[in-house]
Design an enzyme around this catalytic site. Sequence first.
Site, PDB file in Angstrom:
ATOM      1  N   PHE A 128      -4.146  -4.611   0.659  1.00 51.72           N
ATOM      2  CA  PHE A 128      -3.021  -5.294   0.026  1.00 51.72           C
ATOM      3  C   PHE A 128      -2.348  -4.319  -0.947  1.00 51.72           C
ATOM      4  CE2 PHE A 128      -1.287  -8.487  -3.018  1.00 51.72           C
ATOM      5  CZ  PHE A 128      -0.539  -9.234  -2.118  1.00 51.72           C
ATOM      6  N   ASP A 200     -12.218  -7.742  -2.940  1.00 52.36           N
ATOM      7  CA  ASP A 200     -11.122  -8.673  -3.217  1.00 52.36           C
ATOM      8  C   ASP A 200     -11.255  -9.832  -2.233  1.00 52.36           C
ATOM      9  OD1 ASP A 200      -8.687 -10.046  -3.359  1.00 52.36           O
ATOM     10  OD2 ASP A 200      -7.542  -8.243  -3.836  1.00 52.36           O
ATOM     11  N   TYR A 225      -4.694 -19.464  -6.106  1.00 52.86           N
ATOM     12  CA  TYR A 225      -3.591 -20.289  -5.582  1.00 52.86           C
ATOM     13  C   TYR A 225      -3.472 -20.293  -4.065  1.00 52.86           C
ATOM     14  CZ  TYR A 225      -1.312 -15.682  -5.955  1.00 52.86           C
ATOM     15  OH  TYR A 225      -1.020 -14.346  -5.862  1.00 52.86           O
ATOM     16  N   LYS A 226      -4.381 -19.611  -3.371  1.00 55.05           N
ATOM     17  CA  LYS A 226      -4.319 -19.621  -1.901  1.00 55.05           C
ATOM     18  C   LYS A 226      -5.205 -20.767  -1.397  1.00 55.05           C
ATOM     19  CE  LYS A 226      -2.823 -14.881  -1.817  1.00 55.05           C
ATOM     20  NZ  LYS A 226      -3.223 -13.475  -1.953  1.00 55.05           N
ATOM     21  N   ARG A 374       2.923 -14.702  10.134  1.00 56.13           N
ATOM     22  CA  ARG A 374       1.571 -15.162   9.799  1.00 56.13           C
ATOM     23  C   ARG A 374       1.496 -16.687   9.890  1.00 56.13           C
ATOM     24  NH1 ARG A 374      -0.605 -12.816   4.180  1.00 56.13           N
ATOM     25  NH2 ARG A 374       1.112 -14.146   3.478  1.00 56.13           N
TER      26      ARG A 374
HETATM   27  C1  LIG Z   1      -2.733 -12.695  -2.935  1.00 59.11           C
HETATM   28  C2  LIG Z   1      -3.469 -11.433  -3.177  1.00 59.11           C
HETATM   29  C3  LIG Z   1      -3.489 -10.865  -4.446  1.00 59.11           C
HETATM   30  C4  LIG Z   1      -2.683 -11.515  -5.530  1.00 59.11           C
HETATM   31  O1  LIG Z   1      -2.627 -10.819  -6.683  1.00 59.11           O
HETATM   32  P1  LIG Z   1      -1.785 -11.414  -7.910  1.00 59.11           P
HETATM   33  O2  LIG Z   1      -2.200 -10.597  -9.030  1.00 59.11           O
HETATM   34  O3  LIG Z   1      -2.134 -12.871  -8.010  1.00 59.11           O
HETATM   35  O4  LIG Z   1      -0.352 -11.292  -7.556  1.00 59.11           O
HETATM   36  C5  LIG Z   1      -4.234  -9.719  -4.652  1.00 59.11           C
HETATM   37  N1  LIG Z   1      -4.926  -9.152  -3.633  1.00 59.11           N
HETATM   38  C6  LIG Z   1      -4.911  -9.675  -2.383  1.00 59.11           C
HETATM   39  C7  LIG Z   1      -5.689  -9.035  -1.303  1.00 59.11           C
HETATM   40  C8  LIG Z   1      -4.161 -10.819  -2.126  1.00 59.11           C
HETATM   41  O5  LIG Z   1      -4.131 -11.326  -0.913  1.00 59.11           O
END
Ligand SMILES: *Cc1c(COP(=O)(O)O)cnc(C)c1O
Length: 415
Positions: A128, A200, A225-226, A374
């Site tokens: 990411f 992560d 939030y996911k 997706r």
């Molecule tokens: C959604 C996501 C994030 C989100 O990071 P924020 O700090 O909340 O913006 C980080 N890493 C991964 C792999 C994600 O999918």
Amino acid sequence: MNKLPTLADVEALDRLDPLAPKRAEFNLPDDLIYLDGNSLGAMPLIASQRAREVVEREWGQDLIRSWNQHDWINLPSRVGGKIGKLIGAAPGQTICCDSTSVNLYKLLTCALGMQKGRTGILTQQDNFPADLYIAAGVKDSIGGQGCEVITVQEGELLERIDTTIAVLLLTHVNYRTAAVHDMEQLTARAHENGVLVIWDLSHSVGALPLALDQWQVDFAVGCGYKYLNGGPGAPAFIYAASRHHAAMRQPLQGWMGHKSPFEFAPDYIAASGVAQFLCGTPAVISMSVLEAALQVFDGVDMESVRRKSQELSELFLLLVTRSEALQKLRLKSPLAPEKRGSHLAFTHPQAYAICQALIAQNVICDFRAPATLRIGFAPMYVSFRNVWDAVSRLGQLMEDKTYLHAEFTQRRLVT
Ligand SMILES: *Cc1c(COP(=O)(O)O)cnc(C)c1O
């Protein structure tokens, strides 16, 4: 399922689904098919109740007394404990705070500090982007000689882990392809080489069974939030294995991570456990909402969540494979369901427009640059009938080529 299922077969799957009653716990418009829980989870009804209560009663009426009266002060550790249960962490190792990105900064700097003499952060090229940006930022703040970020392809990871590496930083489920790493195997290989591992869990927590303690994971971060449905921008979390608590030291030395914040002492003394990862005052409203949202998982077995997620995505794939109109969609996710997280990724040169046209048909999915569509399957509220309807609407708009209309090809700010 070898022959093409009929609508009646699909309806039968919903009737037999042990998680089907969970959908009623969410606020989802009847005519909406929501296949984007991997980006922003749907709203549990209890979360909106809790939002009203924390704003109107606890903030509005009880004001500052609520820190004690409603135990706001222990929100980060209490919510952390609830998330800990979903990731296979014994109590005292998980804390809710800040965003995933900020938490990664804290953990990366901390883990590097524990690895004197080693400078390499090993990660994956298609991790990411935020994770790569944060790693680059850590390197910049430490100084060029003290830190090096090494990015390799997925297939090169195992062989690249050696005794020069300080920290292995990986995302368990790839945000684009949904490819899932073998967390236990990679962690073990890292440990054989004295490497600390940060996982992560943003696309795993709430969707896949996790056993962080059992797999000997060192550190982890994840998103609220996911699949945890904590609401837009909900706070994230940190996991730190208790065997590291004595040695760890995080860089953002805020008063909430102090051993005794309310002594207002001039010098920083870190709290002894995972609480030292706190920095400033917690986001009480959003953390309270996340806490309520987590109740949806009470009594739910993550194995059954995983099973349904695989069944939903397998049904989607089967229907796509058998549809004449959908042959131009290229599957970018692993074919084997056990090697995928809870979404499917397809590429198509017009993926953006297809996504927009599908949204106009009340099927919410999302697009990731340059050309990925997706489709997320949040097992707590997606039904088999949803999958059936989504594929049939997708097939229709591909056949009619409605996605080529100008209104769908115009890129918006958030994709
Ligand atoms: C959604 C996501 C994030 C989100 O990071 P924020 O700090 O909340 O913006 C980080 N890493 C991964 C792999 C994600 O999918």
